[in-house]
Design an enzyme around this catalytic site. Structure first.
Site, PDB file in Angstrom:
ATOM      1  N   LYS A  12      17.027 -11.351   6.957  1.00  0.00           N
ATOM      2  CA  LYS A  12      16.594 -11.518   5.564  1.00  0.00           C
ATOM      3  C   LYS A  12      17.744 -12.101   4.722  1.00  0.00           C
ATOM      4  O   LYS A  12      18.889 -12.120   5.150  1.00  0.00           O
ATOM      5  CB  LYS A  12      16.125 -10.170   5.023  1.00  0.00           C
ATOM      6  CG  LYS A  12      14.871  -9.638   5.760  1.00  0.00           C
ATOM      7  CD  LYS A  12      14.406  -8.306   5.192  1.00  0.00           C
ATOM      8  CE  LYS A  12      13.117  -7.845   5.863  1.00  0.00           C
ATOM      9  NZ  LYS A  12      12.652  -6.535   5.341  1.00  0.00           N
ATOM     10  N   HIS A 122      13.723  -7.975   9.725  1.00  0.00           N
ATOM     11  CA  HIS A 122      12.318  -7.662  10.035  1.00  0.00           C
ATOM     12  C   HIS A 122      12.121  -7.757  11.534  1.00  0.00           C
ATOM     13  O   HIS A 122      12.712  -8.627  12.201  1.00  0.00           O
ATOM     14  CB  HIS A 122      11.368  -8.656   9.358  1.00  0.00           C
ATOM     15  CG  HIS A 122       9.986  -8.549   9.893  1.00  0.00           C
ATOM     16  ND1 HIS A 122       9.112  -7.542   9.520  1.00  0.00           N
ATOM     17  CD2 HIS A 122       9.334  -9.272  10.829  1.00  0.00           C
ATOM     18  CE1 HIS A 122       7.975  -7.680  10.182  1.00  0.00           C
ATOM     19  NE2 HIS A 122       8.087  -8.711  10.989  1.00  0.00           N
TER      20      HIS A 122
HETATM   21  N1  ADP Z   1      10.530   2.904   0.350  1.00  0.00           N
HETATM   22  C1  ADP Z   1      10.871   1.618   0.290  1.00  0.00           C
HETATM   23  N2  ADP Z   1      11.656   1.208  -0.715  1.00  0.00           N
HETATM   24  C2  ADP Z   1      12.018  -0.106  -0.805  1.00  0.00           C
HETATM   25  N3  ADP Z   1      11.632  -1.059   0.056  1.00  0.00           N
HETATM   26  C3  ADP Z   1      10.849  -0.686   1.077  1.00  0.00           C
HETATM   27  C4  ADP Z   1      10.427   0.659   1.245  1.00  0.00           C
HETATM   28  N4  ADP Z   1       9.652   0.729   2.375  1.00  0.00           N
HETATM   29  C5  ADP Z   1       9.581  -0.536   2.860  1.00  0.00           C
HETATM   30  N5  ADP Z   1      10.302  -1.391   2.100  1.00  0.00           N
HETATM   31  C6  ADP Z   1      10.449  -2.839   2.332  1.00  0.00           C
HETATM   32  O1  ADP Z   1       9.226  -3.357   2.827  1.00  0.00           O
HETATM   33  C7  ADP Z   1       9.432  -3.929   4.134  1.00  0.00           C
HETATM   34  C8  ADP Z   1       8.228  -3.679   5.011  1.00  0.00           C
HETATM   35  O2  ADP Z   1       8.028  -2.284   5.093  1.00  0.00           O
HETATM   36  P1  ADP Z   1       7.535  -1.655   6.499  1.00  0.00           P
HETATM   37  O3  ADP Z   1       6.593  -2.590   7.169  1.00  0.00           O
HETATM   38  O4  ADP Z   1       7.144  -0.247   6.209  1.00  0.00           O
HETATM   39  O5  ADP Z   1       8.931  -1.573   7.314  1.00  0.00           O
HETATM   40  P2  ADP Z   1       9.392  -2.491   8.532  1.00  0.00           P
HETATM   41  O6  ADP Z   1       9.926  -3.758   7.884  1.00  0.00           O
HETATM   42  O7  ADP Z   1      10.475  -1.681   9.196  1.00  0.00           O
HETATM   43  O8  ADP Z   1       8.187  -2.742   9.397  1.00  0.00           O
HETATM   44  C9  ADP Z   1      10.691  -3.222   4.661  1.00  0.00           C
HETATM   45  O9  ADP Z   1      11.339  -3.970   5.655  1.00  0.00           O
HETATM   46  C10 ADP Z   1      11.515  -3.114   3.397  1.00  0.00           C
HETATM   47  O10 ADP Z   1      12.154  -4.350   3.112  1.00  0.00           O
HETATM   48 MG    MG Z   2       6.519  -3.322   8.797  1.00  0.00          MG
END
Ligand code: ADP
Ligand code: MG
Ligand code: GTP
Length: 173
Positions: A12, A122
């Site tokens: 990112k 990601h």
């Molecule tokens: N509680 C949170 N506070 C701030 N940003 C968040 C939060 N949860 C998720 N994000 C952001 O949203 C993106 C996508 O969330 P998610 O799909 O749950 O996680 P991942 O990217 O690990 O699959 C995360 O990579 C992060 O950048």
């Molecule tokens: Mg995710």
């Protein structure tokens, strides 16, 4: 599909701005035995990101997430490996960096994450997500064609690594 699995990996903007960090992560991708099927550096467009993060559109962090992800260039890779999806997510560590920095400080997000939103990486979380996400950022990449006509070269190691493009290509002997 075949032996290999494909996943979408993104460095990112907060880590893609740092050449030393990019080099470190690229080395780790190679030493972790991932093959790189596609590789590009691009600033993700708002339209792409709205599709990409559709599932989060009503979350409190959605706006800051879209703003952050469109704030500068990212490095985007399609990685191939037997269990690419889970192996890449394992290297990343948990989503929320404020926790990860205590629980898994040596994970990629522990090392390079700055906050829960700016968690630096990601990784697709399932085969379905990976296919959907690859079609958003690599619309020209045909997944089923790759498995039919390219996968076996990757399985047999009939590929060569192009360092400058950070990609593996088929070695036609
Ligand atoms: N509680 C949170 N506070 C701030 N940003 C968040 C939060 N949860 C998720 N994000 C952001 O949203 C993106 C996508 O969330 P998610 O799909 O749950 O996680 P991942 O990217 O690990 O699959 C995360 O990579 C992060 O950048
Ligand atoms: Mg995710
Ligand atoms: N549940 C919930 N958590 C929140 C809310 N706002 C912030 N947080 C969480 O509180 C922690 C700190 O949030 P922020 O202070 O916005 O994070 P930051 O340091 O400004 O960094 P960014 O997330 O990149 O803006 C993070 O884990 C957020 O996910 C909220 O309205 N609801």
């Amino acid at each position: 599909m075949g032996y290999l699995e494909l996943t979408l990996a993104i460095l990112k903007p907060n880590v893609a701005v740092n050449p030393v960090a990019i080099k470190f992560v690229k080395n780790l991708i190679i030493t972790s035995n991932f093959k790189i099927v596609r590789s590009k550096r691009q600033k993700c467009k708002i339209k792409e990101l709205q599709l990409f993060y559709e599932e989060h559109k009503d979350k409190f962090f959605y706006n800051r997430l879209i703003t952050f992800m469109s704030s500068g260039p990212s490095e985007l890779f399609i990685l191939a490996k037997e269990n690419a999806i889970q192996d890449w997510r394992k290297l990343l560590g948990p989503t929320k960096v404020y926790r990860t920095q205590f629980e898994e400080p040596n994970s990629l997000r522990g090392l390079f994450g700055q906050s829960d939103t700016r968690n630096a990486f990601h990784g697709s979380d399932s085969k379905e997500s990976a296919e959907r996400e690859m079609s958003i950022f690599f619309p020209e990449f045909n997944i089923s064609d790759w498995f039919v006509s390219e996968e076996q070269f990757f399985v047999n190691g009939e590929i060569k690594f192009q360092e400058d493009k950070f990609i593996h290509v088929i070695q036609h002997t």
